[in-house]
Design a protein around this motif. Structure first.
Motif, PDB file in Angstrom:
ATOM      1  N   ALA A  99       0.852  -1.183   0.000  1.00 45.24           N
ATOM      2  CA  ALA A  99       0.000   0.000   0.000  1.00 45.24           C
ATOM      3  C   ALA A  99       0.892   1.239   0.000  1.00 45.24           C
ATOM      4  N   TYR A 100       0.308   2.376  -0.361  1.00 47.32           N
ATOM      5  CA  TYR A 100       1.088   3.618  -0.431  1.00 47.32           C
ATOM      6  C   TYR A 100       0.179   4.810  -0.120  1.00 47.32           C
ATOM      7  N   TRP A 101       0.838   5.892   0.297  1.00 44.20           N
ATOM      8  CA  TRP A 101       0.138   7.136   0.591  1.00 44.20           C
ATOM      9  C   TRP A 101      -0.037   7.957  -0.683  1.00 44.20           C
ATOM     10  N   LEU A 102      -1.163   8.646  -0.763  1.00 40.47           N
ATOM     11  CA  LEU A 102      -1.415   9.590  -1.854  1.00 40.47           C
ATOM     12  C   LEU A 102      -2.259  10.735  -1.313  1.00 40.47           C
ATOM     13  N   ASP A 103      -1.611  11.876  -1.078  1.00 37.11           N
ATOM     14  CA  ASP A 103      -2.311  13.085  -0.638  1.00 37.11           C
ATOM     15  C   ASP A 103      -3.199  12.837   0.580  1.00 37.11           C
ATOM     16  N   GLY A 104      -2.660  12.146   1.570  1.00 36.32           N
ATOM     17  CA  GLY A 104      -3.395  11.910   2.812  1.00 36.32           C
ATOM     18  C   GLY A 104      -4.276  10.687   2.810  1.00 36.32           C
ATOM     19  N   ASP A 105      -4.402  10.016   1.663  1.00 37.78           N
ATOM     20  CA  ASP A 105      -5.155   8.770   1.563  1.00 37.78           C
ATOM     21  C   ASP A 105      -4.177   7.606   1.399  1.00 37.78           C
ATOM     22  N   VAL A 106      -4.675   6.387   1.635  1.00 35.68           N
ATOM     23  CA  VAL A 106      -3.857   5.193   1.453  1.00 35.68           C
ATOM     24  C   VAL A 106      -4.514   4.291   0.420  1.00 35.68           C
ATOM     25  N   TYR A 107      -3.703   3.799  -0.527  1.00 34.18           N
ATOM     26  CA  TYR A 107      -4.199   2.925  -1.589  1.00 34.18           C
ATOM     27  C   TYR A 107      -3.505   1.568  -1.546  1.00 34.18           C
ATOM     28  N   PHE A 108      -4.245   0.552  -1.949  1.00 32.01           N
ATOM     29  CA  PHE A 108      -3.713  -0.800  -2.123  1.00 32.01           C
ATOM     30  C   PHE A 108      -3.134  -0.942  -3.519  1.00 32.01           C
ATOM     31  N   ARG A 109      -1.959  -1.526  -3.602  1.00 36.39           N
ATOM     32  CA  ARG A 109      -1.319  -1.797  -4.898  1.00 36.39           C
ATOM     33  C   ARG A 109      -1.821  -3.130  -5.428  1.00 36.39           C
ATOM     34  N   VAL A 110      -2.607  -3.108  -6.492  1.00 35.16           N
ATOM     35  CA  VAL A 110      -3.090  -4.382  -7.033  1.00 35.16           C
ATOM     36  C   VAL A 110      -1.938  -5.219  -7.578  1.00 35.16           C
ATOM     37  N   SER A 111      -0.815  -4.587  -7.888  1.00 34.01           N
ATOM     38  CA  SER A 111       0.344  -5.359  -8.350  1.00 34.01           C
ATOM     39  C   SER A 111       0.906  -6.241  -7.250  1.00 34.01           C
ATOM     40  N   ALA A 112       0.533  -5.954  -5.992  1.00 28.61           N
ATOM     41  CA  ALA A 112       0.990  -6.783  -4.873  1.00 28.61           C
ATOM     42  C   ALA A 112       0.104  -8.005  -4.662  1.00 28.61           C
ATOM     43  N   ALA A 113      -1.009  -8.071  -5.401  1.00 36.30           N
ATOM     44  CA  ALA A 113      -1.943  -9.180  -5.232  1.00 36.30           C
ATOM     45  C   ALA A 113      -1.539 -10.364  -6.101  1.00 36.30           C
ATOM     46  N   ARG A 114      -1.737 -11.542  -5.581  1.00 34.33           N
ATOM     47  CA  ARG A 114      -1.476 -12.752  -6.334  1.00 34.33           C
ATOM     48  C   ARG A 114      -2.645 -13.019  -7.287  1.00 34.33           C
ATOM     49  N   ASP A 115      -2.350 -13.107  -8.580  1.00 37.58           N
ATOM     50  CA  ASP A 115      -3.376 -13.454  -9.582  1.00 37.58           C
ATOM     51  C   ASP A 115      -4.577 -12.528  -9.527  1.00 37.58           C
ATOM     52  N   PHE A 116      -4.345 -11.219  -9.403  1.00 35.99           N
ATOM     53  CA  PHE A 116      -5.469 -10.284  -9.349  1.00 35.99           C
ATOM     54  C   PHE A 116      -6.333 -10.444 -10.600  1.00 35.99           C
ATOM     55  N   GLY A 117      -7.622 -10.598 -10.389  1.00 35.13           N
ATOM     56  CA  GLY A 117      -8.557 -10.826 -11.480  1.00 35.13           C
ATOM     57  C   GLY A 117      -9.020 -12.260 -11.584  1.00 35.13           C
ATOM     58  N   TYR A 118      -8.455 -13.168 -10.757  1.00 36.42           N
ATOM     59  CA  TYR A 118      -8.810 -14.592 -10.898  1.00 36.42           C
ATOM     60  C   TYR A 118     -10.249 -14.861 -10.491  1.00 36.42           C
ATOM     61  N   GLU A 119     -10.792 -14.050  -9.575  1.00 41.48           N
ATOM     62  CA  GLU A 119     -12.162 -14.304  -9.126  1.00 41.48           C
ATOM     63  C   GLU A 119     -13.182 -13.894 -10.180  1.00 41.48           C
ATOM     64  N   SER A 120     -13.045 -12.686 -10.698  1.00 42.29           N
ATOM     65  CA  SER A 120     -14.018 -12.172 -11.661  1.00 42.29           C
ATOM     66  C   SER A 120     -13.783 -12.680 -13.068  1.00 42.29           C
TER      67      SER A 120
END
Length: 418
Positions: A149-170
């Motif tokens: 995850a990373y900070w962006l202007d006071g918010d925090v975002y999840f990096r989908v690149s850190a996910a294993r096989d992102f998109g496998y469910e849908s």
């Protein structure tokens, strides 16, 4: 947060049948095969209005899964969340000039009443986001420390690149995911994001919005992280079913599963990803934006019996998009009256074959329409061979009384009180 009261579930003679369900990730029906206790997480309401028939159809489907598991001898551990702080709730509260927390509380109470009236088995844990803020903060801090995850202007975002096989469910491609993300609460075009599909974990303070003072600073949870955190706390990884409506497949369920997997390093989050179809009215999906919602509470206020509502929603496959019509409700009321008349007969037909057929139908990806048809056939045969008398019998299913067995199997497997 308290759930609604439970109704007793009759025990039925003989063994139940193992449940098979359609899994969105694999695109196939397969055995659920719980290892002892069946564990299920179903996404709950965002309480800015409740309970429309789309909600009711979804929770009825997973109620049916509970009933089949229990009949097959599995204890069930069921968790449902409540998104009691999020943009749609805040926007609705502002539009009607009501405090957001008061609006949430009133709609949650109404939802509880509707679920109890429909005889939906309650979750073991009914958990709001507000009571889970501390857990969410800890999870976001872990994802930041892990580089997921990373900070962006006071918010925090999840990096989908850190996910294993992102998109496998849908199973969606990148273009489809980006389109759906924009339509369903995401912000793919926000400047500074590392990937358009990165999702908001922690929202920094905004004027007029609720906020909590935490180690991350002031702010409130994002949407997808709440379900991952609540499910992990109360169920752990490798649950048997993650469930909800088909509109949650992407981005919500894809992201919540990815977050759970990133937090634990395990895969997959769920053995089955199970999704219900949409309920339509006049050819369109029911939605707040279209103004075509039909509410369970309004039907109840109009004198419609909840068991008729339940039967009308069960008369169709849970995965199918289907229409709600006045005619469907009339048919359900007639069906309910026919079944009740049949179980009041002094000498109805044997019902052991009916029990076996209902078990088989429901275990086969919750074929509720087939189960209803089976009861219809029994009731028609009973009414054709006998005459009704007033009042239900008092004997139980275990003493060989066919009418008592039918009352118990319709109650235990379909949740319908005769």
């Amino acid at each position: 947060m308290r759930p609604w009261p439970a109704t007793p579930v009759p025990s039925l003679p003989g063994p139940g049948v193992p449940l098979r369900l359609f899994d969105t990730a694999s695109g196939a029906v397969g055995p659920t095969a719980p290892e002892g206790t069946a564990r299920m997480f179903v996404c709950g309401i965002t309480p800015y209005d409740a309970t429309h028939l789309g909600h009711a159809a979804t929770y009825l489907a997973f109620d049916m899964a509970q009933r089949v598991w229990r009949d097959a001898g599995h204890p069930v551990r069921y968790v449902q969340n409540v998104t009691d702080v999020d943009d749609p709730l805040l926007e609705r509260a502002a539009a009607i000039g009501q405090d957001w927390a008061a609006l949430a509380a009133s709609e949650i109470d109404l939802f509880r009443d509707d679920m109890a009236a429909l005889r939906v088995l309650p979750p073991d844990e009914y958990v709001g986001v507000v009571e889970s803020v501390g857990d969410v903060v800890g999870a976001v801090a872990q994802l930041l420390a892990d580089g997921a995850a990373y900070w962006l202007d006071g918010d925090v975002y999840f990096r989908v690149s850190a996910a294993r096989d992102f998109g496998y469910e849908s199973g969606c491609d990148a273009a489809t995911m980006t389109e759906l993300f924009a339509q369903r609460g995401g912000d793919p075009d926000r400047p500074g994001k590392r990937d358009p599909l990165d999702s908001l974990l922690w929202r920094g303070p905004r004027p007029g919005e609720p906020r909590w003072d935490t180690e991350l600073g002031r702010g409130r949870p994002g949407w997808h992280i709440e379900c991952a955190v609540i499910a992990l706390r109360h169920l752990g990884m490798g649950i048997d079913v993650q469930g909800g409506g088909s509109d949650l497949i992407f981005p919500h369920h894809e992201h919540s599963a990815a977050l759970a997997e990133a937090l634990t390093g395990a895969h997959p989050f769920a053995r089955h990803y199970v999704h219900t179809g949409m309920i339509g009215l006049d050819g369109e999906k029911m939605s707040k934006s279209r103004g075509n919602l039909v509410f369970v509470s309004k039907l109840r206020e109009a004198g419609v019996e909840p068991m008729a509502i339940r039967l009308a929603l069960l008369d169709g496959h849970y995965r199918a998009d289907r229409e709600w019509t006045d005619a469907a409700l009339v048919r359900a009321g007639e069906r309910l009256a026919r079944w009740r008349a049949a179980v009041r007969l002094p000498d109805p037909p044997d019902a052991r074959a009916l029990l076996a057929e209902m078990r088989d139908r429901l275990a086969d990806d919750l074929d509720t329409a087939g189960a209803l048809d089976a009861v219809d056939q029994w009731a028609v045969a009973a009414l054709a061979s006998g005459s009704a008398v007033a009042g239900p019998g008092a004997s139980g299913a275990g003493d060989g009384d066919p009418a008592a067995l039918v009352r118990d199997l319709v109650d235990g497997l379909l949740g319908v009180r005769l």
